[in-house]
Every structure is written in structure tokens, then in C-alpha cells.
Design an enzyme around this catalytic site. Structure first.
Site, short mmCIF file in Angstrom:
data_model
loop_
_atom_site.label_atom_id
_atom_site.label_comp_id
_atom_site.label_asym_id
_atom_site.label_seq_id
_atom_site.Cartn_x
_atom_site.Cartn_y
_atom_site.Cartn_z
CB CYS A 100 -0.89 -0.02 1.25
SG CYS A 100 -1.71 1.54 1.59
CB CYS A 104 -5.07 6.33 -2.93
SG CYS A 104 -3.74 5.24 -3.38
CB THR A 191 -4.04 4.18 5.11
OG1 THR A 191 -4.91 3.08 5.31
CG2 THR A 191 -3.01 3.82 4.04
CD GLU A 257 -3.62 0.74 7.21
OE1 GLU A 257 -4.46 1.62 7.43
OE2 GLU A 257 -3.24 0.43 6.06
CG HIS A 292 -10.26 4.31 -0.46
ND1 HIS A 292 -9.15 4.95 -0.96
CD2 HIS A 292 -9.79 3.40 0.42
CE1 HIS A 292 -8.06 4.47 -0.39
NE2 HIS A 292 -8.42 3.52 0.45
CE1 TYR A 296 -8.65 0.38 -0.89
CE2 TYR A 296 -9.45 -1.75 -0.18
CZ TYR A 296 -8.91 -0.52 0.12
OH TYR A 296 -8.63 -0.20 1.42
CB CYS A 299 -3.79 -0.02 -4.94
SG CYS A 299 -4.99 -0.59 -3.71
CD GLU A 447 -5.72 -1.09 2.90
OE1 GLU A 447 -4.87 -1.44 2.06
OE2 GLU A 447 -5.71 0.01 3.47
FE1 SF4 Z 1 -3.33 1.88 0.01
FE2 SF4 Z 1 -4.71 1.00 -2.08
FE3 SF4 Z 1 -5.88 2.62 -0.28
FE4 SF4 Z 1 -3.99 3.51 -1.99
S1 SF4 Z 1 -6.02 2.72 -2.52
S2 SF4 Z 1 -4.14 3.96 0.17
S3 SF4 Z 1 -2.62 1.76 -2.09
S4 SF4 Z 1 -5.11 0.54 0.05
FE FE Z 2 -7.19 1.58 2.05
#
Ligand code: SF4
Ligand code: FE
Length: 482
Positions: A100, A104, A191, A257, A292, A296, A299, A447
């Protein structure tokens, strides 16, 4: 100055004075802490890639306010193409870090607040949108990492914020002053907070009039007095404090986190973006969650690419690459991973313009995307474990490998295919362990389940967006039912 280099970013964090606790002790310099540093390296990647001509189109964009070149992580999406590029950028960063990369959350928070503050001002005559834009330009110009903070501890889940035995279980306003407000509470699972310059705080659920003092959104620097960061443990985290890098699995990168306490934190007026307008908490939450959930689809796919690569490589090293079931399992992993990506791209290209002029994802498809993410990475991880063989969790340590007494046994008996160095095979096995059970499993597995909302949260949104009445009408039309 528009774009910071990775180096400048690290130096800018070094100047901050955050209150961070790891294992019960205050950390003097988070930037150099061995447990924190890999997570910082992941965020550095968001700065370093933006400097490279080959990634310029994905990593940078023109600010719609100033016209200057900015990092995409500080951008407000202006088209479906922007939304698609966001997901592509996230896949790229997942591929480069296998973890991660944290940045983001602030981008998603900014985009959610941008359209919501516009709607609020339109309806209520407030001036939140202009204040937010000012803060946005500040972050764009300085190329800051902003954390988005939504999830409160929530206490008794059956009770609303104002009905909790402890009023601090949801972050709330405890004092209103002429020059600002004072807030108290906490945000959990935060995060990347230690690697962020600023934190953009939002309410976590839809609220009613009784919860008015909990309907609050604002931004402050992370080293503001009263903010206390208690760093979250991850499985196998102390391996980062051992000699050698093999047992870390992913030697350079990670995520983090934390539990972040707001112990009576002052927020000046110009940084307040919601203050009691409870009827807008729902759209802010929904929009942030939607963005968000889209994230995902980028990422996790990028990290999935690394896990699939590690699985294919270990099959080579084990001498199993020609077995038909191994080939088929890798096809299945790819199919699942690309299915996640499909939804990430689809919810982006189906994006629409908001009243504020910014672009928002298709909410139904973004929720389908995240619902898939709560499942497929688990299956991908299961198949990786299947192909790796049990040795990825029973293998001796790096210290054993280097030991005068037993090192040669490890070297000899952990050999797979004769031409492959034993140490390389061990490295790939440790990376698979890291992604499925170690520190990166926080980002890749748990996550995937709970980040951006647990599975049931998406099912509620899917049910709201599924337009069943329309589907029933399709049937009536076909069958001539009046
Ligand atoms: Fe982390 Fe993915 Fe959230 Fe970006 S979108 S902060 S990489 S979990
Ligand atoms: Fe996240």
C-alpha cells in the site's frame, strides 16, 4: 515549486514534529525508524515516478485551478479519462511497491469533499467550497501528501454517535470559538498518517440532527498539537529490525496503519469544511467510499501482479512450471486479478460530471469492484500458497542460511532447480509469505476485506443502486403485463 522529488519529500517530513508511538515509546525521528521506513519508501515512489518522463502522463496532470503541472495524487478529476488514469496509476504503483503506497486516501478525500462542499454551499449558502479549494491549491503547489481520515472507533455499533456511553467514540466538536473549533476523538486504521503532511478529516456515517456536533470535516497539519499517533502492529513487523533483509520478504517497501487520537485539537476557521451540516454527512461518506472502492481496482491489482509473478517464478524455481494444474492455477489467478481491474476501469469510464464540475465514478460499479476485492485476493493468495509449497512458511531464517554450522545444509536442502541459486528461491518464497501472511498481507488481504468499507457496506450500496423497479419493468414490457 510544483513537484517535489522523493528526496525533498523525505526532508520535508523530517522537519515535522509529529507525536508518534511505536511499542509504547515515542519515536524521535519516524523517517529513520526501521519499522516505519519501508512504508515511507512506498510513498517516495509516488514522488519519484512523477519525475520520470515515461510516467509523466499517468503521474502528473494540469491543475484545473492554477493550470500548473501537479502530481495526480493532488488532482480533482476533470473527466472519465482522469478517473481511468487514476486507476492505471494505482496499478503501476502497486506493481512497483508490492504494498500500500498510502497516498490515495487524501486524493479520494479531496475529491469527495470537493463536490460535497459545492453542494452544501449551493443549498445552504455556506462558503466551504472556496476554503477547500484554497487548501487544495496549497497542497498542489507544495506537492503535499494528505491523509484522508474517515473511520471512527465507533464503540457500540448499535448506537448512534450521540448515544454512545463515551461521547468520544466518534470524533466531535467540543468547543466553538470565534477563530475556529476544538475537536476530540480518534480515527482508526489510519493509512499512511506518519508519512503525510496534512490530514483531511471527515465524518464516518450518515448522521441526524442529534449527531450535529459529530458532523465535522476539516484539515490540519499532522504535527498539530494534540494529535497522537499510535502505530499499528503488523504480522512479522519486527523482522524489519533484524539483521539481513531476506526474512522481511519485501525488503524495501511496506504500508502502515495507526490509531490517531485527536486530543482536543484546534482547527482554525479557514480549514473547516463541514461544521454541523449533518444532512450532508451521508453524501460525503458515500462519495469518499465510492472513490476508495474504485482505488482498490487499481492498487490491489498491481500488488496482485507481483504475487502472480512471484508464483510463476517459484514454479520455475521449483521445477513445476510445466505441470498442467500449475499453469491452470496461474491462469485462474490472472483471470481473477484482471476481473478486479475490469471493474476499476469500468466504474471510471462510466464516470459522470458532478454539479461542482468534477467527475465522480459510477457508484454501482465502484461498489461491485470493491465487493470483488473482498473475495478475489483471498483466492489469488490461496493459489499462490498452493503453488509455492509449504516451504514458504517452514523455511529456516536468514541467520541460519548465514550460519557457519548449518548454513551449508540450508543451502543444499533448499535448492530447487539446480541452476537457480538457493538464496534466490528463498527470496521469492519470503515475498510470497510477506504478501499472503506477513506485513503486506495487511494491505493485500485484510485491507481488501475491510478497507474502504467491509463487504456488507458495499452490498447496501449495491442494493440501493440496483434499480430493481426498472428491471421488473423490462419483464412487464416483454410480457405485455400492464
Ligand atoms: Fe493503500 Fe490501495 Fe488505499 Fe492507496 S487505494 S491507500 S494503495 S489501500
Ligand atoms: Fe485503504
Amino acid at each position: 515549486m510544483a513537484l517535489m522529488t522523493g528526496k525533498e519529500y523525505v526532508e520535508s517530513l523530517r522537519k515535522m514534529n509529529m507525536e508518534v508511538y511505536v511499542f509504547g515509546k515515542k519515536v524521535e525521528c519516524p523517517v529513520d525508524h526501521p519499522i516505519i521506513r519501508p512504508s515511507l519508501n512506498s510513498v517516495i515512489m509516488t514522488y519519484d515516478l512523477a519525475q520520470k518522463p515515461e510516467y509523466e502522463d499517468l503521474m502528473t496532470v494540469k491543475s484545473h485551478i492554477t493550470g500548473e503541472k501537479i502530481n495526480r495524487f493532488t488532482h480533482i478529476h476533470q473527466s472519465p479519462e482522469d478517473l481511468v488514469n487514476k486507476v492505471k496509476m494505482q496499478r503501476l504503483l502497486g506493481q512497483k511497491t508490492a504494498s500500500c503506497f498510502q497516498r490515495c486516501v487524501g486524493m479520494d478525500a479531496f475529491n469527495a469533499c470537493y463536490s460535497t462542499t459545492y453542494d452544501m454551499d449551493e443549498k445552504l449558502g455556506t462558503n466551504y467550497h472556496e476554503k477547500l479549494k484554497k487548501f487544495l491549491v496549497y497542497c498542489q503547489e507544495k506537492d503535499l501528501t494528505v491523509d484522508g481520515a474517515m473511520t471512527d472507533p465507533k464503540g457500540d455499533r448499535s448506537l448512534s454517535p450521540s448515544a454512545q456511553a463515551d461521547p468520544d467514540m466518534f470524533l466531535h466538536i467540543i468547543e466553538k470559538r470565534e477563530d475556529g473549533i476544538v475537536v476530540r476523538g480518534a480515527k482508526a486504521h489510519q493509512t499512511g498518517i506518519v508519512n503525510s503532511h496534512e490530514v483531511l478529516v471527515m465524518p464516518t456515517i450518515s448522521m441526524t440532527e442529534a449527531d450535529k456536533e459529530y458532523a465535522v470535516a476539516f484539515a490540519v497539519p499532522v504535527d498539530t498539537k494534540g494529535i497522537k499517533i499510535i502505530y499499528g502492529r503488523q504480522s512479522c513487523d519486527t523482522r524489519k529490525m533484524e539483521d539481513g533483509t531476506l526474512d522481511r520478504g519485501n525488503p524495501k517497501f511496506g504500508g502502515h496503519e495507526a490509531l490517531v487520537v485527536f486530543d482536543d485539537v484546534f482547527v482554525p476557521n479557514e480549514r473547516i469544511f463541514m461544521c454541523g451540516e449533518f444532512e450532508f454527512s451521508n453524501s460525503l461518506v458515500e462519495r469518499f467510499a465510492g472513490f476508495h472502492r474504485q482505488s482498490y481496482g487499481g492498487c490491489k491489482v498491481g500488488v496482485g501482479d507481483v504475487l502472480i509473478g512471484a508464483t510463476a517464478l517459484i514454479a520455475d524455481y521449483n521445477g513445476t512450471k510445466k505441470a498442467s494444474h500449475v499453469k491452470d492455477k496461474i491462469i485462474e489467478m490472472t483471470h481473477l486479478n484482471e476481473t478486479l481491474y475490469c471493474a476499476g476501469i469500468a466504474c471510471s469510464s462510466e464516470g459522470h460530471k458532478t454539479a461542482s464540475g468534477s467527475y465522480e465514478i459510477d457508484l454501482l460499479l465502484a461498489n461491485v469492484c470493491k465487493q470483488n476485492v473482498t473475495r478475489f485476493p483471498y483466492e489469488i493468495a490461496r493459489l499462490a500458497e498452493d503453488i509455492a509449497g509449504g516451504i514458504f512458511v517452514t523455511m529456516p531464517s536468514e541467520a541460519d542460511y548465514r550460519s557457519k554450522e548449518v548454513g551449508h545444509y540450508v543451502e543444499k536442502y533448499l535448492k530447487g532447480v539446480a541452476t537457480i541459486p538457493t538464496y534466490d528461491r528463498m527470496k521469492v518464497l519470503r515475498l510470497i509469505e510477506n504478501l499472503t501472511l506477513g506485513t503486506a498481507a495487511v494491505g493485500y488481504r485484510t485491507e481488501s476485506m475491510h478497507g474502504a468499507g467491509s463487504p456488507q457496506a458495499q452490498r447496501i450500496m449495491i442494493s440501493r443502486q440496483s434499480n430493481l423497479e426498472n428491471k421488473k419493468q423490462l419483464v412487464r414490457d416483454i410480457l405485455d403485463i400492464k
